[in-house]
Write a protein that holds these residues in place. Structure first.
Motif, PDB file in Angstrom:
ATOM      1  N   PHE A 173       0.820  -1.213   0.000  1.00 19.94           N
ATOM      2  CA  PHE A 173       0.000   0.000   0.000  1.00 19.94           C
ATOM      3  C   PHE A 173       0.854   1.264   0.000  1.00 19.94           C
ATOM      4  O   PHE A 173       0.462   2.284  -0.584  1.00 19.94           O
ATOM      5  N   THR A 174       2.003   1.209   0.619  1.00 19.76           N
ATOM      6  CA  THR A 174       2.918   2.352   0.552  1.00 19.76           C
ATOM      7  C   THR A 174       3.402   2.576  -0.880  1.00 19.76           C
ATOM      8  O   THR A 174       3.464   3.707  -1.363  1.00 19.76           O
TER       9      THR A 174
ATOM     10  N   VAL B  68       1.802   1.688  -3.619  1.00 16.16           N
ATOM     11  CA  VAL B  68       0.668   2.194  -4.404  1.00 16.16           C
ATOM     12  C   VAL B  68       0.515   3.687  -4.188  1.00 16.16           C
ATOM     13  O   VAL B  68       0.258   4.449  -5.136  1.00 16.16           O
ATOM     14  N   GLN B  69       0.675   4.151  -2.960  1.00 16.19           N
ATOM     15  CA  GLN B  69       0.581   5.580  -2.672  1.00 16.19           C
ATOM     16  C   GLN B  69       1.682   6.367  -3.387  1.00 16.19           C
ATOM     17  O   GLN B  69       1.449   7.464  -3.876  1.00 16.19           O
ATOM     18  N   HIS B  70       2.866   5.821  -3.448  1.00 17.46           N
ATOM     19  CA  HIS B  70       3.968   6.499  -4.130  1.00 17.46           C
ATOM     20  C   HIS B  70       3.751   6.542  -5.637  1.00 17.46           C
ATOM     21  O   HIS B  70       4.137   7.508  -6.292  1.00 17.46           O
TER      22      HIS B  70
ATOM     23  N   THR C 233       0.793   6.561  -7.181  1.00 20.34           N
ATOM     24  CA  THR C 233      -0.291   7.476  -7.510  1.00 20.34           C
ATOM     25  C   THR C 233       0.031   8.841  -6.979  1.00 20.34           C
ATOM     26  O   THR C 233      -0.498   9.828  -7.280  1.00 20.34           O
TER      27      THR C 233
END
Length: 81
Positions: free
Chosen positions: A74-75, A77-79, A81
C-alpha cells in the motif's frame, strides 16, 4: 516560494525548563536486554513444545511477514499514484 532549513537544536535550547529523565547511554542497553529476553522465551517454547514449536514459529513468522509486505504494497501504491 523558498524552503528554509531549520538547524538541529538540542532539547535544552528548545525548552530550557524541561528536564529529561533518561540519562545518556541508558537506552543503549535496551536492544541487548530485549534480545536476551526473546532468546530465553524462544528457548523455553522450544523446550516445552517439541515438534509443534517449528510449525508455530513458521505461522508467526509468515503472519508478521504478510502484514509487513501488505503495508509495503500500500505504501508503494501511494507512491505510484
Amino acid at each position: 516560494m523558498t524552503a528554509t532549513a531549520h538547524s538541529a537544536k538540542s532539547l535544552q535550547e528548545l525548552a530550557p525548563n524541561i528536564v529529561s529523565k533518561v540519562r545518556d547511554g541508558d537506552l543503549a542497553k535496551a536492544p541487548l536486554a530485549l534480545f536476551a529476553i526473546g532468546a530465553i522465551l524462544v528457548g523455553a517454547a522450544w523446550a516445552t513444545g517439541g515438534k509443534s514449536f517449528f510449525a508455530s514459529y513458521l505461522v508467526g513468522y509468515m503472519g508478521t511477514l504478510g502484514i509487513c509486505l501488505g503495508a509495503l504494497f500500500f505504501t508503494m501504491v501511494q507512491h505510484i499514484t
